[in-house]
Scaffold this active site. Sequence first.
Site, PDB file in Angstrom:
ATOM      1  N   LYS A  61       0.745  -1.162   0.005  1.00 30.72           N
ATOM      2  CA  LYS A  61      -0.058   0.101   0.004  1.00 30.72           C
ATOM      3  C   LYS A  61       1.137   1.418  -0.039  1.00 30.72           C
ATOM      4  CE  LYS A  61      -1.644   3.179   2.633  1.00 30.72           C
ATOM      5  NZ  LYS A  61      -1.645   4.126   1.866  1.00 30.72           N
ATOM      6  N   GLU A  94       9.938   2.352  10.123  1.00 33.05           N
ATOM      7  CA  GLU A  94      11.030   3.065   9.936  1.00 33.05           C
ATOM      8  C   GLU A  94      10.605   4.401   9.762  1.00 33.05           C
ATOM      9  OE1 GLU A  94      14.402   2.639   8.953  1.00 33.05           O
ATOM     10  OE2 GLU A  94      14.439   0.597   8.588  1.00 33.05           O
ATOM     11  N   CYS A 141      14.005  11.865   5.728  1.00 32.98           N
ATOM     12  CA  CYS A 141      13.983  11.485   7.140  1.00 32.98           C
ATOM     13  C   CYS A 141      15.179  11.597   7.963  1.00 32.98           C
ATOM     14  CB  CYS A 141      13.451   9.891   7.157  1.00 32.98           C
ATOM     15  SG  CYS A 141      14.301   8.869   6.052  1.00 32.98           S
ATOM     16  N   GLU A 168      10.132  17.106  14.202  1.00 34.23           N
ATOM     17  CA  GLU A 168      10.559  17.033  12.798  1.00 34.23           C
ATOM     18  C   GLU A 168       9.898  18.060  11.725  1.00 34.23           C
ATOM     19  OE1 GLU A 168       9.350  13.350  10.580  1.00 34.23           O
ATOM     20  OE2 GLU A 168      11.300  13.094  10.069  1.00 34.23           O
TER      21      GLU A 168
HETATM   22  P1  NAD Z   1       2.593   9.003   7.201  1.00 38.56           P
HETATM   23  O1  NAD Z   1       2.819   8.448   8.305  1.00 38.56           O
HETATM   24  O2  NAD Z   1       1.495   9.936   7.083  1.00 38.56           O
HETATM   25  O3  NAD Z   1       2.146   8.034   6.058  1.00 38.56           O
HETATM   26  C1  NAD Z   1       3.111   6.772   5.547  1.00 38.56           C
HETATM   27  C2  NAD Z   1       2.213   5.997   4.971  1.00 38.56           C
HETATM   28  O4  NAD Z   1       1.441   5.219   6.182  1.00 38.56           O
HETATM   29  C3  NAD Z   1       1.134   6.282   4.063  1.00 38.56           C
HETATM   30  O5  NAD Z   1       1.144   4.811   2.949  1.00 38.56           O
HETATM   31  C4  NAD Z   1      -0.227   6.185   4.753  1.00 38.56           C
HETATM   32  O6  NAD Z   1      -1.220   6.144   4.012  1.00 38.56           O
HETATM   33  C5  NAD Z   1       0.079   5.197   5.882  1.00 38.56           C
HETATM   34  N1  NAD Z   1      -0.696   5.263   6.933  1.00 38.56           N
HETATM   35  C6  NAD Z   1      -1.117   6.587   7.637  1.00 38.56           C
HETATM   36  N2  NAD Z   1      -1.678   6.266   8.783  1.00 38.56           N
HETATM   37  C7  NAD Z   1      -1.857   4.877   8.849  1.00 38.56           C
HETATM   38  C8  NAD Z   1      -2.489   4.140   9.988  1.00 38.56           C
HETATM   39  N3  NAD Z   1      -3.158   4.462  10.804  1.00 38.56           N
HETATM   40  N4  NAD Z   1      -2.562   2.525   9.549  1.00 38.56           N
HETATM   41  C9  NAD Z   1      -1.945   2.168   8.336  1.00 38.56           C
HETATM   42  N5  NAD Z   1      -1.238   3.160   7.470  1.00 38.56           N
HETATM   43  C10 NAD Z   1      -1.188   4.259   7.746  1.00 38.56           C
HETATM   44  O7  NAD Z   1       3.928   9.464   6.452  1.00 38.56           O
HETATM   45  P2  NAD Z   1       4.146  10.397   5.310  1.00 38.56           P
HETATM   46  O8  NAD Z   1       3.881  11.923   5.634  1.00 38.56           O
HETATM   47  O9  NAD Z   1       3.681   9.698   4.108  1.00 38.56           O
HETATM   48  O10 NAD Z   1       5.795  10.440   5.283  1.00 38.56           O
HETATM   49  C11 NAD Z   1       6.579  11.183   6.049  1.00 38.56           C
HETATM   50  C12 NAD Z   1       6.986  10.653   7.158  1.00 38.56           C
HETATM   51  O11 NAD Z   1       8.001   9.599   6.962  1.00 38.56           O
HETATM   52  C13 NAD Z   1       7.990  11.450   8.200  1.00 38.56           C
HETATM   53  O12 NAD Z   1       7.891  11.552   9.142  1.00 38.56           O
HETATM   54  C14 NAD Z   1       9.329  10.692   7.830  1.00 38.56           C
HETATM   55  O13 NAD Z   1      10.550  11.091   8.711  1.00 38.56           O
HETATM   56  C15 NAD Z   1       9.016   9.395   7.776  1.00 38.56           C
HETATM   57  N6  NAD Z   1       9.934   8.819   6.926  1.00 38.56           N
HETATM   58  C16 NAD Z   1      10.981   7.708   7.385  1.00 38.56           C
HETATM   59  C17 NAD Z   1      11.910   6.933   6.790  1.00 38.56           C
HETATM   60  C18 NAD Z   1      12.755   6.194   7.467  1.00 38.56           C
HETATM   61  O14 NAD Z   1      13.341   5.195   6.884  1.00 38.56           O
HETATM   62  N7  NAD Z   1      12.992   6.001   8.913  1.00 38.56           N
HETATM   63  C19 NAD Z   1      12.031   7.282   5.429  1.00 38.56           C
HETATM   64  C20 NAD Z   1      11.055   8.361   4.892  1.00 38.56           C
HETATM   65  C21 NAD Z   1      10.156   8.820   5.729  1.00 38.56           C
END
Ligand code: NAD
Length: 485
Positions: A170, A245, A279, A379
């Site tokens: 997803k 992650e 990130c 962040e």
């Molecule tokens: P997000 O958490 O809003 O969404 C990420 C994914 O999770 C999306 O596909 C979203 O639809 C899904 N999601 C959201 N809520 C959910 C739930 N309750 N249940 C299941 N799935 C759910 O994050 P974003 O805004 O897409 O990305 C930015 C964030 O990702 C930042 O905090 C960044 O630091 C982090 N990030 C971390 C890494 C790493 O490797 N550590 C890499 C890239 C991004």
Amino acid sequence: MQNRDKLYINGQWVTPSGRNTIDVINSSTEEVMATIPDGDENDAAAAVAAARAAFDAWSATPPAARADYLRKIHEGLKARSQELAEVIAGEVGMPVKLSAAIQVGSPVANFGYYAKLANEFEWEEVAGNSRVVREPVGVVVCITPWNYPLHQIAAKVAAAMAAGCTIVLKPSEVAPLNAFVLAEVIDAAGVPAGVFNLVSGTGPVLGEALVRHPDVDMVSFTGSTRAGKRISEVAAATVKRVALELGGKSASVILDDADLAAAVKGTVNACFLNSGQTCSAHTRMLVPESRYEEAAKIAAEVASKFTVGDPFGGTAKLGPLVSEAQRERVRSYIRKGMEEGAELLCGGPDAPADLPKGYYVQPTVFGRVKPDSTIAQEEIFGPVLSIITYKDEDEAVRIANGTLYGLAGGVWAGSDERAQQVARRLRTGQVDINGGTFNLFAPFGGYKQSGRGREMGKYGMEEFLEYKSLQFKPGAPVLSEKAPY
Ligand code: NAD
């Protein structure tokens, strides 16, 4: 750009059960690029059923045969590199040349790498009177974010496929179009039906339905710490393995004997890549109090050279942020920094001049930021650098470790040896020594609230494996036999 009205389940493009659609917005024009299905619980159930049914045969497929499929996917993605770079430049906003090198180059390389690893990996070993066998964990749900969308997908999908798992992906609903191209490539590679399934939709509805599903063995998630906590709670009901992650607030520690110009330039670059939507961005620059004025001047000069503009225009170093929500979030953090009394050295909350459309923000540097202030703790996910001063090495380490996160960081010193000594004191998953560069084969992941588990390299594939031990009577001939692979 083509609208997507089907999901890829059990080796076929099928009409979704969820009848709504989600708009994908071009971050520089603010216009709808395409729509995707807003999948529902029935779509989640269909995809999990397909992955479950495919698992026995795929997990029993010899690693060398799995590697052949991965190699075909590697070739297929390579052939569509330019198209993918443009799709991601539209969705995310990274300038197209950088997008080709980073957003597409890395996933192409990763599929190739995991093909090789599947062939070379030691799948079995002997420990005393046991044979210890590595087996795939089962059906894996991969949930990914928008900032390096295909890279984050490949880090999970290529490693899990190599391990012998079957997958339901997803992708982020904000930048999902690249995942549809990947599904076409996987289909063209002839991967058996059900091994890889693609569903699209929102996190709270589709994402949680997948995480909750009892036939799923593991969830591999990249995204915000907030969503990671929620996923952990939901997955706990069925004791699934969860790899996370999450976010970061990484420090670049510049020691008193470092080459200041190189260190400051390297830190600004490591903060602003992908408009700060990284990130592992180095968003806190720690400098000795005695060198603050000099460091602040260099940082403002370097930041002002980050031209902001159209990702397709050819000259901009920074494109727009991904969405209106993200732009507003970043601007409100910049306002917060000013309210909290940090020195605004360049940039600010206003939109850059001459860019009336697109989610652009100015590259911004704050000086004399207090280590416990909001912009030094939370962040931001935009091109905003905070310069923090310290008195001695112990204080620098304390400040660097003084957030909830522990994803990445950097140390700059007069010698690699000294930098390495300080790097060993940082509670964080990876540290760049004197500007050391990203390594696709090294483990990537976080300490503390930056997550759990590692991606990339052999460490990433091991996350998708279980151990099984087979006990024999001591000296049994089977203990000296070679592994079947
Ligand atoms: P997000 O958490 O809003 O969404 C990420 C994914 O999770 C999306 O596909 C979203 O639809 C899904 N999601 C959201 N809520 C959910 C739930 N309750 N249940 C299941 N799935 C759910 O994050 P974003 O805004 O897409 O990305 C930015 C964030 O990702 C930042 O905090 C960044 O630091 C982090 N990030 C971390 C890494 C790493 O490797 N550590 C890499 C890239 C991004």
